[in-house]
Scaffold this active site. Structure first.
Site, PDB file in Angstrom:
ATOM      1  CD  GLN A 283      -7.687  -6.860  -2.234  1.00 36.09           C
ATOM      2  OE1 GLN A 283      -7.318  -7.645  -1.351  1.00 36.09           O
ATOM      3  NE2 GLN A 283      -7.367  -7.019  -3.509  1.00 36.09           N
ATOM      4  CG  PHE A 284     -10.555  -4.918   2.673  1.00 36.48           C
ATOM      5  CD1 PHE A 284     -11.902  -5.066   2.979  1.00 36.48           C
ATOM      6  CD2 PHE A 284      -9.948  -5.869   1.876  1.00 36.48           C
ATOM      7  CE1 PHE A 284     -12.628  -6.141   2.499  1.00 36.48           C
ATOM      8  CE2 PHE A 284     -10.654  -6.952   1.390  1.00 36.48           C
ATOM      9  CZ  PHE A 284     -12.004  -7.093   1.703  1.00 36.48           C
ATOM     10  CB  ALA A 285     -10.700   1.541   4.730  1.00 37.91           C
ATOM     11  CG  ASP A 286      -9.875  -2.798   7.728  1.00 37.53           C
ATOM     12  OD1 ASP A 286     -10.644  -2.553   6.766  1.00 37.53           O
ATOM     13  OD2 ASP A 286     -10.294  -3.138   8.846  1.00 37.53           O
ATOM     14  CE1 TYR A 287      -5.149  -5.725   6.074  1.00 39.50           C
ATOM     15  CE2 TYR A 287      -6.507  -6.021   4.128  1.00 39.50           C
ATOM     16  CZ  TYR A 287      -6.040  -6.483   5.343  1.00 39.50           C
ATOM     17  OH  TYR A 287      -6.468  -7.690   5.822  1.00 39.50           O
ATOM     18  CB  ILE A 288      -5.628   3.085   3.908  1.00 42.11           C
ATOM     19  CG1 ILE A 288      -5.311   4.166   2.877  1.00 42.11           C
ATOM     20  CG2 ILE A 288      -5.982   3.696   5.274  1.00 42.11           C
ATOM     21  CD1 ILE A 288      -6.502   5.031   2.513  1.00 42.11           C
TER      22      ILE A 288
ATOM     23  N   PRO B 210      -0.235   1.853   5.843  1.00 49.49           N
ATOM     24  CG  PRO B 210       0.456  -0.339   5.401  1.00 49.49           C
ATOM     25  CD  PRO B 210      -0.763   0.480   5.682  1.00 49.49           C
TER      26      PRO B 210
ATOM     27  CG  HIS C 186     -10.744  -7.940   5.827  1.00 51.38           C
ATOM     28  ND1 HIS C 186     -10.085  -8.782   6.699  1.00 51.38           N
ATOM     29  CD2 HIS C 186     -10.090  -8.030   4.647  1.00 51.38           C
ATOM     30  CE1 HIS C 186      -9.080  -9.375   6.062  1.00 51.38           C
ATOM     31  NE2 HIS C 186      -9.074  -8.930   4.813  1.00 51.38           N
TER      32      HIS C 186
ATOM     33  CD  GLU D 160      -1.715  -2.438   1.267  1.00 55.90           C
ATOM     34  OE1 GLU D 160      -2.514  -3.327   0.874  1.00 55.90           O
ATOM     35  OE2 GLU D 160      -0.623  -2.691   1.818  1.00 55.90           O
TER      36      GLU D 160
END
Length: 334
Positions: A79-84, A86, A126, A57
């Site tokens: 892909q999911f806001a949870d991974y934004i 980084p 997620h 990310e």
């Protein structure tokens, strides 16, 4: 169209109108995205304009900043806001500041699309709603649609904007509306989310809220999935509530909020994110600052709990119809 189809249509329109527009992200190409929002776009526009990236990310957002500086108009998907997270440094330290630090020589016309919120049993990694983090960053715009028509119009407006936009997509309503109750089918009155979506180009302006329902007793401020929760409560409670769908958190349509609260004298804010530090706190403060002498009762917030996202207790975590109805009744009694 449902919201997914409306988003795909918006991307199609943007890609067809501007050769500098590119879509990038994990699985957005051949696979068409984990929610199929980019399905068919790589086949239509080729691998240089719709392309897959590594699971990185920070790299996705960083590359998008470079592309924007070079003159392209990138649309990265997280892909999911949870991974934004980084990519947060690239957004805060680079994209949001580029126009100012270059004295207007460069802009960052980036639209970061990302699904957010719960409702799909995605568990802790997620299902998060981190919108408040981005509203705190000067230079970023934050957009959250609640229905297919707005999703397409707002997304096209965001893509055409010359500043960076974080475009949160409430995945609970990706595939159609619901009546605010998570355990039963859609009721026929929920027409707000079933409006026709034009096939061509149109925009919904950023910074303009929508009055979904006019009322005199109380103002409800909501966005995304919570608009549908509020619609369900209004239909069943008998309270003559005015419902404002904010649509964009930054820029915020304070004029519409102020006019509504001064008319009703009462206000309830509802959002899915945790309460402490949530955007509802900012809304409450603004309502108090602008409408203090019109308020008949304290502003109430109905939110998620201040806990890590509970997978097994997802529906208890959501600010659902029961909690929102209780808040409305408390405010009406004051």
């Amino acid at each position: 169209m449902n919201m997914i189809q409306a988003i795909t249509s918006a991307l199609d329109v943007a890609l067809s109108r501007d050769d500098t527009t590119v879509v990038l992200g994990e699985d957005v190409g051949y696979f068409g995205g984990v929610f199929k929002a980019t399905e068919g776009l790589q086949k239509k526009y080729g691998k240089t304009r719709v392309f897959d990236t590594p699971i990185n990310e920070c790299g996705i957002v960083g590359v998008a900043v470079g592309m924007a500086t070079y003159g392209l108009r990138p649309i990265p998907e997280i892909q999911f806001a949870d991974y934004i997270y980084p990519g947060l440094d690239q957004l805060v330290s680079e994209a949001a500041r580029l126009r100012y630090r270059s004295a207007g020589e460069y802009t960052a016309p980036i639209t970061v699309r990302t699904p957010f919120g719960g409702g799909i049993f995605g568990g802790q990694t997620h299902s998060q709603s981190p919108e408040a983090l981005f509203t705190h960053v000067a230079g970023l715009k934050t957009v959250i649609p609640s229905n297919p028509y707005d999703a397409k119009g707002l997304l096209i407006a965001a893509i055409e904007d010359n500043d960076p936009v974080i475009f949160f997509e409430p995945k609970r309503i990706y595939n159609g509306p619901f009546d605010g109750h998570y355990d039963r089918p859609v009721q026929p009155w929920s027409k707000f989310a079933e409006s026709a979506v034009p096939g061509g180009h149109y925009t919904v302006p950023l910074g303009k809220a929508r009055t979904v329902r006019e009322g005199n007793d109380i103002t409800i401020l909501a966005y995304g999935t919570m608009v549908h929760v509020a619609l369900g409560v209004i239909a069943e409670s008998g309270i003559d509530a005015e419902l404002i769908d904010l649509r964009t958190l930054v820029p915020l349509d304070m004029a519409t909020i102020e006019a509504s609260v001064k008319k009703t004298g009462r206000c309830v804010v509802v959002h899915e994110a945790t309460k402490t530090g949530g955007f509802g706190a900012e809304l409450s403060a603004l309502v108090q600052e602008h409408c203090f002498h019109s308020l008949e009762a304290p502003v109430q917030r109905v939110t998620g709990w201040d806990t890590p996202y509970p997978h097994s207790l997802e529906w208890a975590y959501f600010p659902g119809p029961v909690r929102l109805t209780e808040a409305l009744k408390r405010v009406m009694q004051d």
